[in-house]
Design an enzyme around this catalytic site. Structure first.
Site, mmCIF file in Angstrom:
data_model
loop_
_atom_site.group_PDB
_atom_site.id
_atom_site.type_symbol
_atom_site.label_atom_id
_atom_site.label_comp_id
_atom_site.label_asym_id
_atom_site.label_seq_id
_atom_site.Cartn_x
_atom_site.Cartn_y
_atom_site.Cartn_z
ATOM 1 N N LYS A 17 0.834 -1.217 0.000
ATOM 2 C CA LYS A 17 0.000 0.000 0.000
ATOM 3 C C LYS A 17 0.866 1.264 0.000
ATOM 4 O O LYS A 17 0.653 2.178 -0.793
ATOM 5 C CB LYS A 17 -0.942 0.012 1.226
ATOM 6 N N ARG A 70 -9.150 0.640 9.395
ATOM 7 C CA ARG A 70 -8.788 -0.743 9.714
ATOM 8 C C ARG A 70 -9.884 -1.442 10.519
ATOM 9 O O ARG A 70 -9.715 -2.619 10.855
ATOM 10 C CB ARG A 70 -7.497 -0.747 10.523
ATOM 11 N N ARG A 121 11.957 -1.422 10.418
ATOM 12 C CA ARG A 121 10.982 -1.064 11.461
ATOM 13 C C ARG A 121 11.024 -2.075 12.593
ATOM 14 O O ARG A 121 11.153 -3.262 12.358
ATOM 15 C CB ARG A 121 9.573 -1.043 10.862
ATOM 16 N N ARG A 169 11.665 -5.635 4.336
ATOM 17 C CA ARG A 169 11.327 -4.206 4.190
ATOM 18 C C ARG A 169 12.340 -3.320 4.924
ATOM 19 O O ARG A 169 12.738 -3.591 6.044
ATOM 20 C CB ARG A 169 9.923 -3.935 4.749
ATOM 21 N N ARG A 174 0.028 -8.777 13.771
ATOM 22 C CA ARG A 174 -0.598 -7.779 12.881
ATOM 23 C C ARG A 174 -1.491 -8.459 11.862
ATOM 24 O O ARG A 174 -2.561 -7.954 11.529
ATOM 25 C CB ARG A 174 0.486 -6.942 12.184
HETATM 26 P P1 ADP Z 1 2.209 -1.892 3.236
HETATM 27 O O1 ADP Z 1 2.244 -0.376 3.168
HETATM 28 O O2 ADP Z 1 0.991 -2.473 2.605
HETATM 29 O O3 ADP Z 1 2.467 -2.427 4.621
HETATM 30 P P2 ADP Z 1 4.761 -1.683 1.792
HETATM 31 O O4 ADP Z 1 4.434 -0.771 0.662
HETATM 32 O O5 ADP Z 1 5.537 -1.119 2.930
HETATM 33 O O6 ADP Z 1 3.425 -2.422 2.328
HETATM 34 O O7 ADP Z 1 5.527 -2.943 1.160
HETATM 35 C C1 ADP Z 1 6.005 -4.005 1.997
HETATM 36 C C2 ADP Z 1 7.341 -4.516 1.429
HETATM 37 O O8 ADP Z 1 7.095 -5.150 0.182
HETATM 38 C C3 ADP Z 1 8.366 -3.412 1.162
HETATM 39 O O9 ADP Z 1 9.654 -3.911 1.484
HETATM 40 C C4 ADP Z 1 8.237 -3.150 -0.339
HETATM 41 O O10 ADP Z 1 9.470 -2.710 -0.906
HETATM 42 C C5 ADP Z 1 7.864 -4.539 -0.859
HETATM 43 N N1 ADP Z 1 7.000 -4.498 -2.039
HETATM 44 C C6 ADP Z 1 5.972 -3.660 -2.291
HETATM 45 N N2 ADP Z 1 5.395 -3.925 -3.482
HETATM 46 C C7 ADP Z 1 6.081 -4.995 -3.989
HETATM 47 C C8 ADP Z 1 5.986 -5.767 -5.182
HETATM 48 N N3 ADP Z 1 5.048 -5.501 -6.123
HETATM 49 N N4 ADP Z 1 6.843 -6.798 -5.360
HETATM 50 C C9 ADP Z 1 7.784 -7.090 -4.410
HETATM 51 N N5 ADP Z 1 7.938 -6.404 -3.265
HETATM 52 C C10 ADP Z 1 7.108 -5.362 -3.055
HETATM 53 P P1 AMP Z 2 1.299 0.272 9.273
HETATM 54 O O1 AMP Z 2 2.305 1.377 9.175
HETATM 55 O O2 AMP Z 2 0.070 0.529 8.449
HETATM 56 O O3 AMP Z 2 1.910 -1.093 9.016
HETATM 57 O O4 AMP Z 2 0.807 0.262 10.790
HETATM 58 C C1 AMP Z 2 1.699 -0.010 11.858
HETATM 59 C C2 AMP Z 2 0.922 -0.104 13.177
HETATM 60 O O5 AMP Z 2 0.284 1.156 13.473
HETATM 61 C C3 AMP Z 2 -0.218 -1.125 13.209
HETATM 62 O O6 AMP Z 2 0.258 -2.434 13.522
HETATM 63 C C4 AMP Z 2 -1.111 -0.552 14.313
HETATM 64 O O7 AMP Z 2 -0.568 -0.798 15.601
HETATM 65 C C5 AMP Z 2 -1.000 0.951 14.071
HETATM 66 N N1 AMP Z 2 -2.031 1.466 13.133
HETATM 67 C C6 AMP Z 2 -1.791 2.078 11.932
HETATM 68 N N2 AMP Z 2 -2.945 2.453 11.368
HETATM 69 C C7 AMP Z 2 -3.947 2.061 12.209
HETATM 70 C C8 AMP Z 2 -5.374 2.160 12.156
HETATM 71 N N3 AMP Z 2 -6.006 2.711 11.114
HETATM 72 N N4 AMP Z 2 -6.069 1.647 13.202
HETATM 73 C C9 AMP Z 2 -5.446 1.083 14.243
HETATM 74 N N5 AMP Z 2 -4.119 0.947 14.355
HETATM 75 C C10 AMP Z 2 -3.357 1.433 13.342
#
Ligand code: ADP
Ligand code: AMP
Length: 217
Positions: A13, A88, A161, A127, A172
């Site tokens: 995302k 969420r 992270r 990541r 999660r």
């Molecule tokens: P989210 O925001 O949904 O938690 P991220 O955008 O942070 O996910 O992506 C999670 C991990 O997957 C990151 O390390 C990112 O570089 C990798 N990633 C994202 N899109 C792709 C893809 N299409 N193919 C392979 N790896 C990806």
């Molecule tokens: P994310 O950056 O989206 O992976 O979120 C990291 C963490 O932040 C999650 O595991 C939750 O603890 C918290 N968090 C982020 N967005 C929300 C949301 N919309 N509602 C509740 N918790 C959230």
């Protein structure tokens, strides 16, 4: 046009939101990024967020909604918002609908990225993120520059992270299944949700999202 990028943790995302804001008239609103910024400020609110985030639990709705209300109010006029990692829970989805409607705004499209659990574990395990600008990398699929600096902002703060470890990722994902998946049904009933394959090269996934947004871009 306000839209939601939906999907499990690690679905891509944030990565796709960054591409969309570069190329379309949109701003990103990531609740996770907002919470990490609050935590980094050392405030009491940031400490409360951290209690939940480091355990992989959802932050309570009232705290999340307060944060979103402020961010929506300060979003630049004339730009659509991409909600990333929000809503969420179904109560969050209901509350943001009411909040946006008071401001004459509306979520008109929800794009859900479908990625299997094995891929999620692989993606989150590799990541890396820039603490300064939020740019997202993956050690194999999209590696950060070898000099350790961020390609997005030139800063040197690319880190893993602390909630990207196996125990917290499992929690999660459980939270996603227990509370978040139902949000997609909420939007499907409104006829605005589209699911697509989130696996493939970044640009391939991007093109699928663009197609799902149709003429709304
Ligand atoms: P989210 O925001 O949904 O938690 P991220 O955008 O942070 O996910 O992506 C999670 C991990 O997957 C990151 O390390 C990112 O570089 C990798 N990633 C994202 N899109 C792709 C893809 N299409 N193919 C392979 N790896 C990806
Ligand atoms: P994310 O950056 O989206 O992976 O979120 C990291 C963490 O932040 C999650 O595991 C939750 O603890 C918290 N968090 C982020 N967005 C929300 C949301 N919309 N509602 C509740 N918790 C959230």
């Amino acid at each position: 046009m306000d839209l939601v990028l939906f999907g499990p943790p690690g679905a891509g995302k944030g990565t796709q939101a960054k591409l969309l804001i570069e190329r379309m008239n949109l701003v990103q609103l990531s609740t996770g990024d907002l919470m990490r910024a609050e935590r980094a400020s050392g405030s009491d609110l940031g400490k409360r967020f951290d209690e939940y985030m480091s355990a992989g639990k959802l932050v309570p709705d009232d705290l999340v909604l307060e944060l979103v209300e402020k961010a929506v109010a300060s979003a630049p006029a004339g730009k659509g918002i991409i909600f990333d990692g929000f809503p969420r829970t179904v109560p969050q989805a209901e509350a943001v609908d009411a909040m946006l409607s008071r401001l004459g705004r509306k979520i008109t499209r929800v794009v859900a990225l479908e990625v299997a659990l094995d891929d999620i574990v692989d993606r989150i395990g590799g990541r890396r993120v820039c603490q300064d600008c939020g740019q997202v990398y993956h050690v194999r699929y999209n590696p950060p520059p070898a000099d350790g600096k961020c390609g997005g902002c030139g800063g040197g703060n690319v880190i893993q992270r602390k909630d990207d470890n196996e125990t917290v990722v499992t929690k999660r994902y459980q939270e996603y299944k227990a509370y978040t998946e139902a949000v997609l049904d909420y939007y499907s009933k409104q006829g605005i949700a589209k699911s697509l394959d989130g696996v493939g090269a970044l640009e391939e996934v991007y093109e699928r999202i663009r197609a799902a947004l149709g003429s709304q871009g």
